[in-house]
Design an enzyme around this catalytic site. Structure first.
Site, PDB file in Angstrom:
ATOM      1  NE  ARG A   1      -1.538  -2.275   2.823  1.00 26.49           N
ATOM      2  CZ  ARG A   1      -1.626  -3.549   2.427  1.00 26.49           C
ATOM      3  NH1 ARG A   1      -2.656  -3.943   1.764  1.00 26.49           N
ATOM      4  NH2 ARG A   1      -0.674  -4.416   2.703  1.00 26.49           N
ATOM      5  CB  THR A   2       3.468   2.556   2.282  1.00 24.79           C
ATOM      6  OG1 THR A   2       2.733   2.036   3.376  1.00 24.79           O
ATOM      7  CG2 THR A   2       4.031   3.907   2.635  1.00 24.79           C
TER       8      THR A   2
ATOM      9  CE  LYS B   1      26.405  -3.412  -5.359  1.00 30.87           C
ATOM     10  NZ  LYS B   1      26.856  -2.881  -6.640  1.00 30.87           N
TER      11      LYS B   1
ATOM     12  NE  ARG C   1       7.176   0.498   4.849  1.00 34.24           N
ATOM     13  CZ  ARG C   1       5.943  -0.002   4.838  1.00 34.24           C
ATOM     14  NH1 ARG C   1       5.753  -1.281   4.582  1.00 34.24           N
ATOM     15  NH2 ARG C   1       4.912   0.779   5.065  1.00 34.24           N
TER      16      ARG C   1
ATOM     17  CG  HIS D   1       3.703   3.830   8.494  1.00 35.64           C
ATOM     18  ND1 HIS D   1       3.823   4.693   7.427  1.00 35.64           N
ATOM     19  CD2 HIS D   1       3.249   2.647   7.969  1.00 35.64           C
ATOM     20  CE1 HIS D   1       3.460   4.064   6.316  1.00 35.64           C
ATOM     21  NE2 HIS D   1       3.118   2.816   6.618  1.00 35.64           N
TER      22      HIS D   1
HETATM   23  N1   CP Z   1      -0.211   0.006   5.837  1.00 32.46           N
HETATM   24  C1   CP Z   1       0.991  -0.305   5.317  1.00 32.46           C
HETATM   25  O1   CP Z   1       2.023   0.252   5.688  1.00 32.46           O
HETATM   26  O2   CP Z   1       0.933  -1.259   4.336  1.00 32.46           O
HETATM   27  P1   CP Z   1       2.184  -1.745   3.486  1.00 32.46           P
HETATM   28  O3   CP Z   1       3.131  -2.451   4.425  1.00 32.46           O
HETATM   29  O4   CP Z   1       1.622  -2.654   2.437  1.00 32.46           O
HETATM   30  O5   CP Z   1       2.841  -0.535   2.894  1.00 32.46           O
END
Ligand code: CP
Length: 305
Positions: free
Chosen positions: A56-57, A85, A106, A134
């Site tokens: 999603r993100t 590496k 991320r 997040h």
């Molecule tokens: N909600 C969320 O962070 O989903 P993903 O891990 O799929 O990005």
């Protein structure tokens, strides 16, 4: 409507006036989406760096950039980048700052977003740093609560599941703490309780919070925010197996209840699929709200909103 910070690494970077400005621009972005998008960010490039799995993100950040006429470059999976590496995160940011205009990153390590932001000379948005934060998920969660329940002040929210490792609930507590008369019911196994640093913050903000071991205590709230137990954060697989499905929300629980059910997704059994068809189930609408929120953030952080 520029934001008063260069990077967004923590929900604690945001004040109430910032969240309200972002939600206002997100509503405008929903209108832009209804018309098929715009060219607001034409010529701009998003570096989409996902060193930990995401559906999603990552996809909603990339969709957001493309719906605004911008372009995307990607690096996904530690093993497919030069970090594997031995290149440092700082060197990676030096490079990427020469390729793109803004970064969404991320990374599995707590604190990696702050480390990367210090080395980046373009704006960086934390898309999840291990068990840390997040913040963009928390913003889309606020947007969803506002849309589904018509308010944020005075909301009563139950958070269920892995409150220890679940970064989405940490960030959401920080943002809801900016609003008035918000009440929290934390429902988790004792091993997965909300960390003290979060509850201390809620105390400072004078938000009431109670702890429960009973899923039924969430059914009378405005919102029940269910989370998955974060398998990837456990050192001992047996602990995960023991704790993973202590709470499973079913359609039977929700009969006659007005509670809005949210989940950051992915789910791995903690909400039965029988819930999906109920009006209470807001989690797929919630995931969709990631696009206008991230459009708003990209536009505002690039001073184009
Ligand atoms: N909600 C969320 O962070 O989903 P993903 O891990 O799929 O990005």
């Amino acid at each position: 409507m520029p934001l008063p910070f260069r990077h967004l690494t923590s929900a604690l970077d945001l004040k109430r006036e910032d969240t309200e400005a972002i939600l206002t621009v997100a509503r405008e972005m929903d209108a832009v989406l209804a018309k098929g998008g715009s060219e607001l960010l034409k010529g701009k490039i998003l570096a989409s760096l996902f060193y930990e799995p995401s559906t999603r993100t990552r996809l909603s950040f990339e969709t957001a950039m493309m719906r605004l006429g911008g372009q995307v470059i990607t690096a996904d999976g530690l093993q497919f980048s030069s970090l594997y590496k031995g290149e440092t995160l700082e060197d990676t940011m030096e490079m990427v700052s020469r390729y793109a205009d803004i970064i969404a990153m991320r990374h599995p390590e707590l604190g990696s977003a702050d480390k990367a932001a210090k080395a980046a000379s373009i704006p960086l948005i934390n898309a999840g740093d291990g068990p840390g934060q997040h913040p963009t998920q928390a913003l889309l969660d606020l947007y969803t609560i506002q849309k589904e329940r018509g308010k944020l002040d005075g909301i009563h929210i139950a958070m269920v599941g892995d409150l220890k490792f679940g970064r989405t609930v940490h960030s959401l507590c920080y943002l809801l703490g900016l609003y008035k008369d918000v009440r929290f019911t934390f429902i988790s196994p004792p091993e997965l309780m909300m960390p003290e640093k979060v509850t201390k913050y809620l105390d400072e903000k004078k938000c009431s919070h109670v702890v429960s071991g009973n899923l039924d205590d969430g059914l009378s709230c405005d919102v029940m925010y269910v989370t998955r137990v974060q398998q990837e954060r456990f050192d001992n697989p047996a602990d995960y197996e023991r704790l993973k499905l202590q709470y499973v929300l079913t359609a039977d629980h929700l009969a006659g209840k007005d509670v809005t059910v949210m989940h950051p997704l992915p789910r791995v059994g903690e909400i039965a699929t029988g819930v999906d068809a109920l009006p209470n189930a807001a989690y797929f609408r919630q995931a969709g709200n990631g696009v206008p929120i991230r459009m708003a953030l990209l536009a505002m952080m690039l001073n184009k909103a």
